[in-house]
Design a protein around this motif. Sequence first.
Motif, mmCIF file in Angstrom:
data_model
loop_
_atom_site.group_PDB
_atom_site.id
_atom_site.type_symbol
_atom_site.label_atom_id
_atom_site.label_comp_id
_atom_site.label_asym_id
_atom_site.label_seq_id
_atom_site.Cartn_x
_atom_site.Cartn_y
_atom_site.Cartn_z
ATOM 1 N N GLN A 76 0.818 -1.214 0.000
ATOM 2 C CA GLN A 76 0.000 0.000 0.000
ATOM 3 C C GLN A 76 0.856 1.271 0.000
ATOM 4 O O GLN A 76 0.329 2.380 0.045
ATOM 5 C CB GLN A 76 -0.923 0.034 1.236
ATOM 6 C CG GLN A 76 -1.641 -1.259 1.568
ATOM 7 C CD GLN A 76 -2.378 -1.859 0.398
ATOM 8 O OE1 GLN A 76 -3.158 -1.170 -0.271
ATOM 9 N NE2 GLN A 76 -2.130 -3.143 0.127
ATOM 10 N N GLY A 77 2.177 1.093 -0.028
ATOM 11 C CA GLY A 77 3.064 2.246 -0.034
ATOM 12 C C GLY A 77 3.894 2.414 1.220
ATOM 13 O O GLY A 77 4.684 3.358 1.329
ATOM 14 N N ALA A 100 2.681 5.918 4.647
ATOM 15 C CA ALA A 100 1.595 6.186 3.703
ATOM 16 C C ALA A 100 0.281 5.605 4.208
ATOM 17 O O ALA A 100 -0.789 6.217 4.040
ATOM 18 C CB ALA A 100 1.940 5.608 2.335
ATOM 19 N N TYR A 101 0.342 4.427 4.807
ATOM 20 C CA TYR A 101 -0.870 3.809 5.343
ATOM 21 C C TYR A 101 -1.486 4.689 6.434
ATOM 22 O O TYR A 101 -2.696 4.948 6.431
ATOM 23 C CB TYR A 101 -0.544 2.425 5.908
ATOM 24 C CG TYR A 101 -1.708 1.784 6.632
ATOM 25 C CD1 TYR A 101 -2.714 1.122 5.934
ATOM 26 C CD2 TYR A 101 -1.812 1.852 8.025
ATOM 27 C CE1 TYR A 101 -3.793 0.556 6.596
ATOM 28 C CE2 TYR A 101 -2.884 1.290 8.691
ATOM 29 C CZ TYR A 101 -3.869 0.638 7.976
ATOM 30 O OH TYR A 101 -4.945 0.079 8.632
ATOM 31 N N GLN A 130 -1.093 7.855 6.826
ATOM 32 C CA GLN A 130 -1.601 9.075 6.201
ATOM 33 C C GLN A 130 -2.928 8.820 5.481
ATOM 34 O O GLN A 130 -3.787 9.699 5.428
ATOM 35 C CB GLN A 130 -0.559 9.650 5.253
ATOM 36 C CG GLN A 130 0.632 10.272 5.999
ATOM 37 C CD GLN A 130 1.655 10.893 5.070
ATOM 38 O OE1 GLN A 130 2.333 10.198 4.320
ATOM 39 N NE2 GLN A 130 1.771 12.210 5.117
ATOM 40 N N SER A 131 -3.106 7.598 4.979
ATOM 41 C CA SER A 131 -4.395 7.260 4.358
ATOM 42 C C SER A 131 -5.513 7.268 5.389
ATOM 43 O O SER A 131 -6.687 7.415 5.040
ATOM 44 C CB SER A 131 -4.324 5.888 3.676
ATOM 45 O OG SER A 131 -4.388 4.826 4.624
#
Length: 270
Positions: free
Chosen positions: A243-244, A248-249, A251-252
Amino acid sequence: MTTATSLDGTFNFRDTGGMPVTSGGVTAPGIFYRSDALSSLTPKGLEQLAASDIGTIVDFRTPAERQMAPDRLPVSRPFHVVELPLLEGAVTGLVQQGLQSAARGGDPAEQAKAMDAVLAQIPTLGALYVEMLEHSATTFAELARLVASATVTPPNAVVVHCTAGKDRTGIGSALVLDAVGVERSATIADYASSGANLSGEWAERMYGMVAQYGLPLTDQIKDLVAATPPSAIEHALEWVDAQGGSAAYLQSGGLTGAELAALKGRLTGA
């Protein structure tokens, strides 16, 4: 106030300080702790918690879990308690209902069929973690936000816990540590250490509760209850990587860039 090294009455409490960071150095002590439930703190444990630098307690347990075993907290000073219930990682109500139905059935053949249906619903740890991650980005982001936004004045440390402190807490801790650059091998080792901490008295008590429902103690059930095989957290982190990555997770789930920077600053000094 002091950095907490133990809380008497817990089995799986620890500071995440001192873990190696990929950019050099180690994570700061006395900032982010993880634990099993605080429901069995002894008088000594209550004194240790009161004297510690812990100011915020994040509880991942469901309302039913909290009602069954409420945390014991010192009355000598206030704590900021944040309830962020995660159903995934607990024995789901669906499985519990199935167990109860199987136990009530009078026909042995029907009981066996009902039990097979219950066993078929029980996931592997790795699958459980991915399901948790798919539905809980906002919850884990809030944990990271609480660590990042703590005041500079003690008691300002955060402790996160669930019931065992291995699954929901294990995933949440791994995400925070991974996002700030803790070496992957150290994050995996931290997760895996919960199995040894929970073995013995804690695990046997949980196995007894499972047996009350008539569920056979298969290896899969024992893993779900008290084990922390490295392969399970590796599977979860591989999903996160796809997922990055952990940053990043989070931040999602709503963690801002400024909050991520503050998190790194709190835990690594970067």
